[in-house]
Scaffold this motif. Structure first.
Motif: not given
Length: 507
Positions: A208-217
């Motif tokens: 689960e992701t959000s704008y404040d906790a995105p999937r980061t690459i």
């Protein structure tokens, strides 16, 4: 009202209590007869004597279905047991039974009870059942009925054995199959069936992701990106698209979701794969949207592309103070010097509504006694700014030197740039250095009509920019773009200057 039987009439004719009791006991309806005794009319026969057995009776067969009688004229009259007035009292003895004097009196009715008419003996006119809930994996189905007493539900899934339950749990093994519930009631004919659509499963990403906790690459300029964004679960064919991470901050007339992908990459909607060689260092925020027609899932993604190793310095210089740029009163000329020494010339008319003139080539030129304002930043092979910042936000120092000791070099606090004044007319070579890399370029100093006064020989001056200033704009000391590069790129749209949109302030 109960109809009387021929046996009952004979019992009345005999007029004996013993015969009546024996008859009712033999028929097994003693209790029923007693219960309805108050409603029974007395038999319309003469008192018991030896001739009573031969007296004419009403035309009633042994089943008691014919209740017709004839009046004095011989005309048959239909009598209704429900309208026949009852005689007061109950026959208990043949000698006390009241005699009927009217030959047209109706025949006595039977003491048999009427058939029951409760709802359990007759089917309900309309029975129905409705499944409550959506046939999706992880949900619980219930049912709602109408016209069904004491319902009993049987659930059936295609290819599986039915079972009785008040509710039904939908599992992943049922994807693509329908669920049927059959409900029966306690009364005959009370049955109803309902079948759902095929079972589906909502699409979902693994995390689960959000704008404040995105999937980061995280990548480095020059790396190849090959990232798959497929869902971890979901039924049916799933389609993918790119969306905005922050829809409220974009201009839909000029921006598209794909414009927020890392430069030089493409998204394959069929395979949900983002691929390409990243060359622009920046932070790229977007979303991957998945749908299967019945559900939608969104994954927030942030791709951070760091610059590669510095290979040179990108220098910028203008012939007027940066504080006067684009004020509408001061035409000026600027030069962009790339790490390999290539120069691009920009001539701004002073009117911000007019386009600048861009020339490939040229050389910085200044009148004797006048000044140039110079800035620069280390860049990698793709032109990305590689300026580093410490924990306090201070940038790597940038230095400017000249091969002419008479040139006056000083840091200009107002414009966050280095100001170089040229007292002597000739060709001067300036060098801008940072992070152990540098770029050098010639400057033509044109003599004025009145030669400038001779300046004594001095040691070549080196201007070092204060930390945290030279590489920043005057409005924001934490911005990672040199002031002149930002202004020139914005004003002229130089093809070789990389787009710096969406670059964030210091992370």
């Amino acid at each position: 009202m109960h109809r009387s039987t021929s046996s009952t009439r004979r019992a009345c004719a005999l007029g004996t209590t013993v015969a009546l009791i024996g008859l009712t006991t033999g028929l097994g309806v003693f209790t029923s007869t007693a219960a309805f005794a108050a409603d029974e009319p007395t038999s319309a026969v003469a008192p018991a004597d030896t001739s009573s057995t031969n007296a004419p009776s009403s035309a009633t067969d042994t089943t008691g279905t014919d209740t017709t009688a004839k009046d004095a004229s011989g005309t048959a009259t239909q009598t209704d047991a429900t309208t026949t007035p009852a005689t007061t009292g109950t026959t208990t003895d043949a000698t006390t039974a009241p005699a009927t004097t009217d030959a047209t009196a109706p025949a006595p009715t039977t003491a048999s009870p009427a058939p029951s008419t409760t709802t359990k003996d007759a089917p309900t006119a309309s029975s129905s059942v409705t499944v409550v809930g959506s046939p999706k994996v992880g949900t619980t189905l219930f049912y709602k009925t109408t016209g069904v007493d004491d319902p009993r539900a049987v659930w059936t899934v295609e290819g599986a054995a039915p079972f009785v339950a008040s509710s039904f749990e939908v599992t992943a093994a049922m994807i693509g199959k329908t669920v049927t519930v059959t409900v029966t009631g306690s009364a005959p004919g009370q049955t109803a069936t309902a079948t759902t659509d095929a079972v589906t499963e909502d699409v979902a990403f693994a995390t689960e992701t959000s704008y404040d906790a995105p999937r980061t690459i995280e990548l480095t300029a020059g790396d190849t990106l090959d990232e798959v964004f497929g869902v971890s679960k979901g039924s049916g064919p799933v389609t993918y698209s790119i969306g905005y991470a922050d829809p409220e901050s974009v201009d839909p007339e000029t921006d598209t979701p794909e414009s927020y992908l890392p430069d030089d990459t493409t998204f394959d909607a069929a395979t949900a794969t983002l691929s390409g060689r990243v060359t622009v260092a920046s932070v790229f925020d977007f979303t991957v949207v998945a749908t299967n027609g019945t559900s939608t899932a969104t994954e927030y993604v942030e791709v951070v592309v760091e610059p590669a190793k510095a290979v040179g310095v990108m220098a910028q210089t203008v012939n007027t103070s940066p504080t006067d740029l684009f004020d509408g009163e001061h035409p000026f000329t600027g030069w962009l010097i790339e790490p390999d020494g290539h120069v691009t010339t920009f001539k701004f008319p002073g009117d911000p509504d007019q386009e600048p003139t861009v020339t490939d080539g040229g050389q910085p030129t200044v009148q004797q006694g006048q000044s140039l304002w110079i800035n620069g930043s280390p860049v990698d092979e793709f032109g990305n700014d590689t300026t580093r910042y410490d924990d306090e936000g201070n940038a790597d120092p940038v230095t400017v030197t000249s091969d002419h000791a008479t040139d006056q070099i000083a840091f200009d606090e107002d414009s966050y740039s280095t100001k170089v004044t040229f007292p002597h007319a000739s060709t001067h070579v300036l060098t801008v250095a940072a992070q152990s890399v540098s770029v050098s370029f010639p400057v033509t100093v044109v003599p004025t009509a009145a030669p400038a006064s001779t300046v004594g020989s001095v040691t070549p001056t080196v201007a070092t920019a204060p930390k945290g200033q030279l590489a920043f704009t005057g409005a924001d000391e934490t911005a990672p773009i040199a002031w002149a590069l930002g202004l020139i790129a914005a004003g002229a749209g130089l093809a070789g200057v990389r787009s710096l949109r969406r670059r964030r302030a210091q992370r």
